[in-house]
Enzyme design. Structure first.
Site, short mmCIF file in Angstrom:
data_model
loop_
_atom_site.label_atom_id
_atom_site.label_comp_id
_atom_site.label_asym_id
_atom_site.label_seq_id
_atom_site.Cartn_x
_atom_site.Cartn_y
_atom_site.Cartn_z
N ASP A 261 0.83 -1.21 0.00
CA ASP A 261 0.00 0.00 0.00
C ASP A 261 0.87 1.25 0.00
O ASP A 261 1.34 1.70 1.04
CB ASP A 261 -0.91 -0.01 1.24
CG ASP A 261 -1.86 1.18 1.27
OD1 ASP A 261 -1.97 1.89 0.24
OD2 ASP A 261 -2.50 1.40 2.32
N LYS A 268 1.53 7.99 0.43
CA LYS A 268 1.96 8.02 1.83
C LYS A 268 3.34 8.68 1.95
O LYS A 268 4.11 8.66 1.00
CB LYS A 268 2.08 6.58 2.37
CG LYS A 268 0.76 5.89 2.62
CD LYS A 268 0.99 4.51 3.22
CE LYS A 268 -0.32 3.76 3.45
NZ LYS A 268 -1.19 4.37 4.46
N GLU A 340 -8.08 2.50 0.66
CA GLU A 340 -8.34 1.52 -0.39
C GLU A 340 -8.79 0.16 0.14
O GLU A 340 -9.46 -0.59 -0.55
CB GLU A 340 -7.08 1.34 -1.25
CG GLU A 340 -6.04 0.34 -0.71
CD GLU A 340 -5.47 0.70 0.66
OE1 GLU A 340 -5.45 1.91 0.98
OE2 GLU A 340 -5.06 -0.21 1.41
N ARG A 342 -11.00 -0.64 2.43
CA ARG A 342 -12.45 -0.75 2.51
C ARG A 342 -13.07 -0.95 1.12
O ARG A 342 -14.14 -1.52 0.99
CB ARG A 342 -13.02 0.49 3.22
CG ARG A 342 -12.77 1.80 2.54
CD ARG A 342 -12.90 2.99 3.48
NE ARG A 342 -11.79 3.07 4.43
CZ ARG A 342 -11.71 3.96 5.42
NH1 ARG A 342 -12.67 4.85 5.58
NH2 ARG A 342 -10.67 3.97 6.22
N1 BES Z 1 -3.17 0.15 5.21
C1 BES Z 1 -3.56 1.40 5.74
C2 BES Z 1 -3.79 1.36 7.24
C3 BES Z 1 -2.58 1.29 8.12
C4 BES Z 1 -1.85 2.42 8.42
C5 BES Z 1 -2.22 0.10 8.69
C6 BES Z 1 -0.75 2.34 9.26
C7 BES Z 1 -1.15 0.02 9.55
C8 BES Z 1 -0.41 1.15 9.83
C9 BES Z 1 -4.84 1.85 5.08
O1 BES Z 1 -5.01 1.49 3.77
C10 BES Z 1 -4.80 3.35 5.10
O2 BES Z 1 -3.96 3.90 4.46
N2 BES Z 1 -5.70 3.94 5.85
C11 BES Z 1 -5.74 5.36 5.97
C12 BES Z 1 -7.19 5.77 5.91
C13 BES Z 1 -7.40 7.22 5.77
C14 BES Z 1 -6.92 7.71 4.43
C15 BES Z 1 -8.88 7.49 5.94
C16 BES Z 1 -5.11 5.75 7.30
O3 BES Z 1 -5.29 5.04 8.28
O4 BES Z 1 -4.39 6.74 7.34
ZN ZN Z 2 -4.06 -0.23 3.17
MN MN Z 3 -4.07 2.83 2.43
#
Ligand code: BES
Ligand code: ZN
Ligand code: MN
Length: 489
Positions: A261, A268, A340, A342
């Site tokens: 991701d 990110k 992504e 969800r």
């Molecule tokens: N895979 C990430 C969640 C994640 C972040 C898991 C850090 C473990 C450590 C997920 O896809 C994500 O990026 N979520 C975002 C959601 C936001 C954009 C609403 C997040 O948590 O920042």
């Molecule tokens: Zn993710």
């Molecule tokens: Mn993500």
């Protein structure tokens, strides 16, 4: 395989078991467990010396090495307070002993169970601990001369069938850890599909894999949208195990198989982005549980579903502002391409509700960073639609020692994922209740009629939990033990 994959069982005299070391428990009152009667002369002196030197405290998680005459070896593990012995203490003891074997290059150990056979779960926990503690992820080390793997462990005393069950569960967890720990260039969607096929073959399951063209044609616009930024082939993986009565409703497990991701166009930050190789740990849970099913052939029906892709920012990548159509026909406004997980789960959950009549659905996902803020690496965030199911999950959590904490899915939160121009949006209210927003979004794709629970494992799938049967900072395989207990194998 860099872990023990078998644990033998013996109900005879421990002195008859051939092994390089013996492991024996001691309580905080410094009484050696009575199952270790008739201690042989070689070790007797070693133990007396260790006690005299105040080396042994009998505390939970403590493992000390004691050397007797002629190099006889004992690992003495702590049992805590007498009368308070529980399975988790023994799981930690098994893990600590296995780790001590690896550290001291001891090939085989005979673990004397400090309890009788009646409490089967105690035996199971020791077997789990021995295998999980022996786990090492070293498949990419080519020059490390210090590599060492254990060969055998024998549990003396306790319940043989429970040891077998613990072995099957721990092997499922180790498979998940291997898949989770592998990097994104190795553990690709194709790699997950191949593993699903191998498990299916060994366990009389039907495994079906849809490729990009097929699932796009079928209408999985959410998975297709996320996958549009990568050339690495995405997969939609289905595993069906029909071991129960035809009339029995299947339990459906859905796992996020996001093999890397990057965040996509909503990219990110660079720092710790490498950890996003773990974004497929939800699929690790599903594959791990299915491996346990394959090993134990229970009489039940169970389906595993894994939508799998990378999230990258190639020239065809989906954009903030795009609107995608999920498999159940619902439209989704994309406000952040990093939310992504969800989206791919939306297609997985829609598929589950359309094609099966599930007894209940569980989904597993490293879904939100917010769950780490809320619960750290201590507990998995759960939320769902059915009080009875949640109650059972909490009971299995207490039994297996894998902590969960429930969040509410109140209507206020469901409103926060409504979109002005589509049915839903992939973000909730800015800066608020991020983990619940993820759950509220997912609920749209399950509805109210099927019992369902979402497990946000972003904090527990890897991280710095410090336990003897884990390797800190790497994949844990957490919630597999809980799920196996819940589904009642
Ligand atoms: N895979 C990430 C969640 C994640 C972040 C898991 C850090 C473990 C450590 C997920 O896809 C994500 O990026 N979520 C975002 C959601 C936001 C954009 C609403 C997040 O948590 O920042
Ligand atoms: Zn993710
Ligand atoms: Mn993500």
């Amino acid at each position: 395989m860099a872990h023990l994959s078998k644990v033998k069982h013996s109900s005879g005299d421990w002195r008859r078991v051939k092994s390089d070391a013996v492991a024996v428990g001691i309580y905080e009152d410094l009484k050696i467990s009575r199952q270790f009667q008739g201690v042989n002369r070689e070790l007797g002196r070693g133990l007396t010396n260790a006690l005299a030197a105040n080396m042994l405290k009998g505390k939970e998680s403590e493992v000390k090495i004691v050397v007797g005459k002629k190099g006889a070896l004992a690992f003495v593990f702590g049992l805590g307070k007498k009368g308070e012995l529980n399975p988790e203490t023994l799981r930690k003891a098994g893990g600590g002993v296995a780790k001590a074997c690896v550290a001291n290059k001891v090939k085989s150990v005979c673990f004397i169970l400090p309890v009788d056979g009646k409490e089967a779960y105690m035996s199971q926990a020791v077997a789990e601990g021995l295998i999980l503690g022996s786990y090492q992820f070293n498949e990419f080390k080519t020059t490390d001369e210090d590599l060492f793997e254990m060969e055998t462990a024998t549990v003396v005393g306790g319940n043989q069938n429970a040891v077998k069950k613990g072995v099957a569960i721990a092997n499922g967890v180790c498979l998940a850890r291997d898949l989770d720990n592998r990097p994104g260039n190795v553990a690709t969607p194709t790699h997950l599909a191949e593993n699903a096929q191998a498990i299916g073959k060994s366990g009389a399951m039907k495994v079906t894999v849809f490729d990009r063209e097929k699932f796009t044609k079928m209408g999985m616009g959410a998975l297709a949208g996320v996958a549009s930024g990568t050339k690495v082939p995405p997969k939609f993986i289905l595993m069906e195990y029909w071991g129960g009565k035809k009339s029995a409703k299947p339990i459906v497990l859905v796992g996020k198989g996001l093999t890397f991701d990057s965040g996509g166009i909503s990219i990110k930050p660079a720092s710790r982005m490498d950890e996003m190789k773990y974004d497929m740990c939800g699929s690790g849970v599903v594959l791990g549980v299915m491996k346990v099913i394959a090993a134990l052939s229970p009489k039940m029906n169970i389906v595993g579903i894994i939508p799998s892709t990378e999230n990258m920012s190639g020239d065809k990548a989906y954009r903030p502002g795009d609107i995608l159509k999920a498999y159940n026909g619902k439209t989704i406004e994309i406000l952040n391409t990093d939310a992504e997980g969800r989206l791919i789960l939306a297609d997985g959950l829609s598929y589950a509700t359309k094609h099966y009549d599930p007894k209940y659905i569980l989904d597993f996902a490293t879904l939100t960073g917010a769950v780490v803020v809320a619960l750290g690496h201590v507990a998995t965030g759960i939320m769902g639609t059915d009080a009875e199911l949640i109650k059972n999950i909490k009971a299995s959590s207490v039994k297996t020692g894998e902590k969960v904490w429930e969040f509410p899915l109140w209507v206020e939160f469901l409103k926060q994922v409504k979109s002005k121009i589509a049915d839903v949006k992939n973000l909730g209210a800015s800066g608020q209740a991020g983990s619940i927003a993820g759950g509220a979004f997912l609920k749209t794709f399950v509805g109210d009629d099927i019992p369902w629970c979402h497990f946000d494992i972003a904090g527990t799938a890897w991280g710095d939990k410090d336990l003897p049967y884990l390797n800190k900072g790497t994949a844990t395989g957490e919630v597999i033990r809980l799920v196996v207990d819940l589904i009642g194998i």
